[in-house]
Scaffold this motif. Sequence first.
Motif, PDB file in Angstrom:
ATOM      1  N   GLU A   1       0.833  -1.211   0.000  1.00  0.00           N
ATOM      2  CA  GLU A   1       0.000   0.000   0.000  1.00  0.00           C
ATOM      3  C   GLU A   1       0.864   1.256   0.000  1.00  0.00           C
ATOM      4  O   GLU A   1       0.578   2.223  -0.721  1.00  0.00           O
ATOM      5  N   ILE A   2       1.897   1.241   0.838  1.00  0.00           N
ATOM      6  CA  ILE A   2       2.788   2.392   0.916  1.00  0.00           C
ATOM      7  C   ILE A   2       3.441   2.662  -0.437  1.00  0.00           C
ATOM      8  O   ILE A   2       3.455   3.800  -0.926  1.00  0.00           O
ATOM      9  N   GLU A   3       3.978   1.622  -1.053  1.00  0.00           N
ATOM     10  CA  GLU A   3       4.647   1.789  -2.348  1.00  0.00           C
ATOM     11  C   GLU A   3       3.674   2.281  -3.411  1.00  0.00           C
ATOM     12  O   GLU A   3       4.004   3.183  -4.202  1.00  0.00           O
ATOM     13  N   THR A   4       2.472   1.718  -3.431  1.00  0.00           N
ATOM     14  CA  THR A   4       1.499   2.103  -4.444  1.00  0.00           C
ATOM     15  C   THR A   4       1.074   3.557  -4.275  1.00  0.00           C
ATOM     16  O   THR A   4       1.007   4.318  -5.248  1.00  0.00           O
ATOM     17  N   LEU A   5       0.785   3.962  -3.022  1.00  0.00           N
ATOM     18  CA  LEU A   5       0.357   5.341  -2.801  1.00  0.00           C
ATOM     19  C   LEU A   5       1.463   6.331  -3.123  1.00  0.00           C
ATOM     20  O   LEU A   5       1.233   7.348  -3.791  1.00  0.00           O
ATOM     21  N   GLU A   6       2.678   6.062  -2.671  1.00  0.00           N
ATOM     22  CA  GLU A   6       3.775   6.983  -2.929  1.00  0.00           C
ATOM     23  C   GLU A   6       4.113   7.046  -4.419  1.00  0.00           C
ATOM     24  O   GLU A   6       4.465   8.107  -4.937  1.00  0.00           O
ATOM     25  N   THR A   7       3.977   5.929  -5.110  1.00  0.00           N
ATOM     26  CA  THR A   7       4.224   5.937  -6.553  1.00  0.00           C
ATOM     27  C   THR A   7       3.190   6.781  -7.274  1.00  0.00           C
ATOM     28  O   THR A   7       3.530   7.584  -8.150  1.00  0.00           O
ATOM     29  N   LEU A   8       1.916   6.617  -6.912  1.00  0.00           N
ATOM     30  CA  LEU A   8       0.889   7.406  -7.606  1.00  0.00           C
ATOM     31  C   LEU A   8       1.048   8.890  -7.280  1.00  0.00           C
ATOM     32  O   LEU A   8       0.796   9.754  -8.131  1.00  0.00           O
ATOM     33  N   ARG A   9       1.473   9.217  -6.049  1.00  0.00           N
ATOM     34  CA  ARG A   9       1.685  10.620  -5.707  1.00  0.00           C
ATOM     35  C   ARG A   9       2.842  11.220  -6.509  1.00  0.00           C
ATOM     36  O   ARG A   9       2.722  12.301  -7.087  1.00  0.00           O
ATOM     37  N   GLU A  10       3.947  10.495  -6.569  1.00  0.00           N
ATOM     38  CA  GLU A  10       5.122  11.011  -7.272  1.00  0.00           C
ATOM     39  C   GLU A  10       4.893  11.083  -8.772  1.00  0.00           C
ATOM     40  O   GLU A  10       5.237  12.083  -9.416  1.00  0.00           O
ATOM     41  N   GLU A  11       4.310  10.034  -9.356  1.00  0.00           N
ATOM     42  CA  GLU A  11       4.079  10.031 -10.801  1.00  0.00           C
ATOM     43  C   GLU A  11       3.059  11.083 -11.200  1.00  0.00           C
ATOM     44  O   GLU A  11       3.120  11.635 -12.306  1.00  0.00           O
ATOM     45  N   GLY A  12       2.110  11.386 -10.312  1.00  0.00           N
ATOM     46  CA  GLY A  12       1.110  12.405 -10.613  1.00  0.00           C
ATOM     47  C   GLY A  12       1.570  13.819 -10.353  1.00  0.00           C
ATOM     48  O   GLY A  12       0.837  14.772 -10.615  1.00  0.00           O
ATOM     49  N   GLY A  13       2.784  13.969  -9.827  1.00  0.00           N
ATOM     50  CA  GLY A  13       3.306  15.299  -9.553  1.00  0.00           C
ATOM     51  C   GLY A  13       2.671  15.970  -8.351  1.00  0.00           C
ATOM     52  O   GLY A  13       2.648  17.200  -8.260  1.00  0.00           O
ATOM     53  N   TRP A  14       2.176  15.158  -7.397  1.00  0.00           N
ATOM     54  CA  TRP A  14       1.505  15.707  -6.224  1.00  0.00           C
ATOM     55  C   TRP A  14       2.505  15.943  -5.091  1.00  0.00           C
ATOM     56  O   TRP A  14       3.440  15.172  -4.897  1.00  0.00           O
ATOM     57  N   ILE A  15       2.262  16.985  -4.323  1.00  0.00           N
ATOM     58  CA  ILE A  15       3.058  17.308  -3.144  1.00  0.00           C
ATOM     59  C   ILE A  15       2.228  17.001  -1.911  1.00  0.00           C
ATOM     60  O   ILE A  15       1.078  17.436  -1.794  1.00  0.00           O
ATOM     61  N   ASP A  16       2.786  16.228  -0.996  1.00  0.00           N
ATOM     62  CA  ASP A  16       2.140  15.907   0.273  1.00  0.00           C
ATOM     63  C   ASP A  16       2.237  17.137   1.174  1.00  0.00           C
ATOM     64  O   ASP A  16       3.288  17.426   1.744  1.00  0.00           O
ATOM     65  N   GLY A  17       1.128  17.873   1.285  1.00  0.00           N
ATOM     66  CA  GLY A  17       1.157  19.143   1.980  1.00  0.00           C
ATOM     67  C   GLY A  17       1.622  19.049   3.419  1.00  0.00           C
ATOM     68  O   GLY A  17       2.469  19.840   3.865  1.00  0.00           O
ATOM     69  N   ALA A  18       1.083  18.096   4.163  1.00  0.00           N
ATOM     70  CA  ALA A  18       1.426  17.989   5.580  1.00  0.00           C
ATOM     71  C   ALA A  18       2.916  17.722   5.774  1.00  0.00           C
ATOM     72  O   ALA A  18       3.566  18.341   6.627  1.00  0.00           O
ATOM     73  N   ARG A  19       3.459  16.812   4.988  1.00  0.00           N
ATOM     74  CA  ARG A  19       4.872  16.461   5.163  1.00  0.00           C
ATOM     75  C   ARG A  19       5.821  17.468   4.525  1.00  0.00           C
ATOM     76  O   ARG A  19       7.003  17.524   4.884  1.00  0.00           O
ATOM     77  N   ARG A  20       5.325  18.289   3.615  1.00  0.00           N
ATOM     78  CA  ARG A  20       6.181  19.360   3.096  1.00  0.00           C
ATOM     79  C   ARG A  20       6.489  20.367   4.201  1.00  0.00           C
ATOM     80  O   ARG A  20       7.615  20.878   4.305  1.00  0.00           O
ATOM     81  N   LEU A  21       5.496  20.632   5.040  1.00  0.00           N
ATOM     82  CA  LEU A  21       5.670  21.622   6.088  1.00  0.00           C
ATOM     83  C   LEU A  21       6.124  21.019   7.408  1.00  0.00           C
ATOM     84  O   LEU A  21       6.746  21.695   8.220  1.00  0.00           O
ATOM     85  N   THR A  22       5.773  19.750   7.650  1.00  0.00           N
ATOM     86  CA  THR A  22       6.136  19.075   8.904  1.00  0.00           C
ATOM     87  C   THR A  22       6.781  17.741   8.566  1.00  0.00           C
ATOM     88  O   THR A  22       6.125  16.695   8.582  1.00  0.00           O
ATOM     89  N   PRO A  23       8.043  17.744   8.231  1.00  0.00           N
ATOM     90  CA  PRO A  23       8.706  16.494   7.841  1.00  0.00           C
ATOM     91  C   PRO A  23       8.879  15.552   9.023  1.00  0.00           C
ATOM     92  O   PRO A  23       8.766  15.948  10.191  1.00  0.00           O
ATOM     93  N   GLU A  24       9.149  14.294   8.692  1.00  0.00           N
ATOM     94  CA  GLU A  24       9.480  13.333   9.735  1.00  0.00           C
ATOM     95  C   GLU A  24      10.769  13.773  10.450  1.00  0.00           C
ATOM     96  O   GLU A  24      11.563  14.503   9.870  1.00  0.00           O
TER      97      GLU A  24
END
Length: 269
Positions: A182-205
Motif C-alpha cells: 500500500e505504501i509503495e502504491t500510494l507513494e508511486t501514484l503521488r510522485e508520478e502524478g506530480g503531487w506534493i504531500d502538503g502535511a509532510r512538506r511543512l512538517t517532515p518526519e
Amino acid sequence: MHLKITTWNINSVRLRLDQVGRALDEIGPDILCLQETKCPDNCFPLEGLRAFGYPHIAQVGQKGYNGVAILSRFPFASVDPQAWCERSDARHIAVTLGPEAGKAAGFVVHNFYVPAGGDLPDPEINPKFAHKLQFLDEMRRWGRTREARPAILVGDLNVAPLEHDVWSHKQLLDVVSHTPIEIETLETLREEGGWIDGARRLTPEPTKIYTWWSYRSPNWAIANKGRRLDHAWLSSDLAGTLRSVDVHAATRSWTRPSDHVPVTASLEL
C-alpha cells in the motif's frame, strides 16, 4: 488571496450534521470536502448544509456507506463525479472553481474516499484488499494522464505512508493501511502524478502526524495510537502557495465523533 480547504471523513453526514456546522464555524474553510457521507442522493441534507453559509454543493452518495461531497463558498464551473474499478460506489467527485473564486478560478478540487481494504492484507484471499489495490492502481494511471492545471487532491486515502504516520511502524507493517504494498502504491501514484504531500512538506518526519484514532480504543487520547489516513496534496505548481496544514484533533473528543478528524490546508495565492 487566502484559500482554505478542509477534508473530513464525517462517517455519516446526517448523524453529524451539527458537528459539520460546528467545524465550519470554528475552522472557517472556503471549501469543505466530506467522505463517507453514508447518504443516498435523495436524502442528502442540502438545505441544512447550505444554511451554514456554503451555497454551492456537489455530492454523490449511496445508502448506508461511502459517499463524497464538496461544500464551497464559490460557485463551480463544472462538477465531475467519477466511477472507479467499474463500480458506481461514490468514492470520487471533482469540481472546477468558477471565476467568482478570483485567483483560484480554474482550480480543480478532487475529493477521494479510497476503499479501506478489510482486515487481511492479502489480495488472494481478501477481495476488499484486492479492490483497494486496484483502486490505487487506477488512481496512479489517472494521475499520469490528468490535465496539467492547478489542482488539489484531498480525502481519506486510507493509507498511512510514512514511518511516523503511524504509532508503531514495526507493529503495523502487516496491518492494512500501512503494509509495504500500500505504501509503495500510494507513494508511486503521488510522485508520478506530480503531487506534493502538503502535511509532510511543512512538517517532515520524524514528527508524528495522526488524523484517525480507532473507536476500539476508549482512551484514544491517552493511548494515542493513531494513523495519518487523511491527506491534502497539491499539484506542483501550487507548492509555493502552501502556508499551513492543520489537523483539528479536538473534534475527536466531541460527543459521538467521527473516528477521523478534519485536516485543513491553507494557501496564499
